[in-house]
Design a protein around this motif. Structure first.
Motif, PDB file in Angstrom:
ATOM      1  N   UNK A  36       0.858  -1.182   0.000  1.00 25.42           N
ATOM      2  CA  UNK A  36       0.000   0.000   0.000  1.00 25.42           C
ATOM      3  C   UNK A  36       0.896   1.235   0.000  1.00 25.42           C
ATOM      4  N   UNK A  37       1.189   1.720  -1.194  1.00 25.11           N
ATOM      5  CA  UNK A  37       2.110   2.844  -1.359  1.00 25.11           C
ATOM      6  C   UNK A  37       1.415   4.148  -0.998  1.00 25.11           C
ATOM      7  N   UNK A  38       2.023   4.890  -0.084  1.00 24.74           N
ATOM      8  CA  UNK A  38       1.414   6.142   0.373  1.00 24.74           C
ATOM      9  C   UNK A  38       1.178   7.110  -0.780  1.00 24.74           C
ATOM     10  N   UNK A  69       8.739  -0.616   9.715  1.00 27.46           N
ATOM     11  CA  UNK A  69       9.635   0.538   9.597  1.00 27.46           C
ATOM     12  C   UNK A  69      10.535   0.400   8.374  1.00 27.46           C
ATOM     13  N   UNK A  70      10.650   1.482   7.622  1.00 25.54           N
ATOM     14  CA  UNK A  70      11.499   1.570   6.430  1.00 25.54           C
ATOM     15  C   UNK A  70      11.016   0.710   5.260  1.00 25.54           C
ATOM     16  N   UNK A  71       9.879   0.030   5.428  1.00 25.21           N
ATOM     17  CA  UNK A  71       9.335  -0.781   4.336  1.00 25.21           C
ATOM     18  C   UNK A  71       7.934  -0.341   3.934  1.00 25.21           C
ATOM     19  N   UNK A  72       7.237   0.321   4.839  1.00 29.60           N
ATOM     20  CA  UNK A  72       5.896   0.800   4.528  1.00 29.60           C
ATOM     21  C   UNK A  72       4.810  -0.172   4.928  1.00 29.60           C
TER      22      UNK A  72
END
Length: 217
Positions: A36-38, A69-72
């Motif tokens: 789920x890309x912001x 964290x750091x992966x989304x």
């Protein structure tokens, strides 16, 4: 007053994103592990990253989304143990639900459930799998609503969403996640106000649903 209106607007936008993602999981459009890309969500819903992050955080609180964290964020992938735990919880909760429904159900409620059964049958006949999946899950939520117990209803809604992930991950090819005939037997028992029979049938139904999945040992 302007800050209050702004806060209300942000909350409304947050709910829009939350509902869209929640329903996407519930109806099988978003599969386990889907990233789920912001940035993509911001563009899709025309909202800020703050709104998207709030919606994703809320979804992570009900274990629909995993945030690393750091992966989304990604749609959660239930483990085999969690799968068994979810079905155990559903058997307990839905057993209580149908007992209460059997106690308070009225003729009009039975007719509405039978309408749902006809809609399920039509979806199966038309080979419309997405519509049938939504109707089959909706049948269980409709029973929860008829129970009149809002706490059980909220708990089942969360568990049903987890089950949507589970079915997407572990469903065997060609298997149905819910059998139409099993729902029909439940409606028949409820129409007779047979609380014990309905609870036993629901337990068998959910055990059969779990058995149809290919869950790793």
């Amino acid at each position: 007053m302007k800050p209050q209106r702004s806060a209300d607007t942000a909350e409304s936008l947050d709910q829009t994103v939350y509902d869209a993602l929640f329903n996407g999981v519930m109806h099988g459009r978003l599969k386990p592990g889907t990233r789920l890309q912001e940035a993509a969500l911001c563009e899709q819903f025309s909202v800020s990253r703050t709104v998207v992050r709030q919606a994703l955080r809320r979804l992570s609180e009900v274990q629909i989304v995993d945030i690393v964290a750091n992966k989304g964020a990604a749609v959660a992938t239930p483990s085999p143990k969690e799968t068994r735990d979810v079905f155990a919880a559903r058997r307990a909760i839905e057993g209580a639900i149908v007992r209460e429904v059997a106690r308070r159900i009225e003729h009009g409620d039975i007719e509405k459930l039978k309408q749902r059964l006809r809609a399920e049958h039509d979806a199966l006949h038309d080979q419309d799998h997405p519509r049938w999946v939504a109707l089959a899950g909706g049948f269980h939520l409709a029973l929860a609503e008829l129970s009149g117990n809002q706490v059980l209803q909220r708990m089942l809604t969360e568990l049903m969403t987890r089950c949507s992930l589970i079915v997407a991950l572990y469903e065997a090819p060609g298997e149905a996640s819910c059998e139409h005939d099993e729902h029909a037997r439940l409606v028949e028992l409820l129409s007779l106000r047979d609380s014990n029979g309905a609870a036993e049938e629901m337990d068998k139904h959910l055990l059969a649903l779990e058995a149809r999945l290919q869950i790793p040992a």
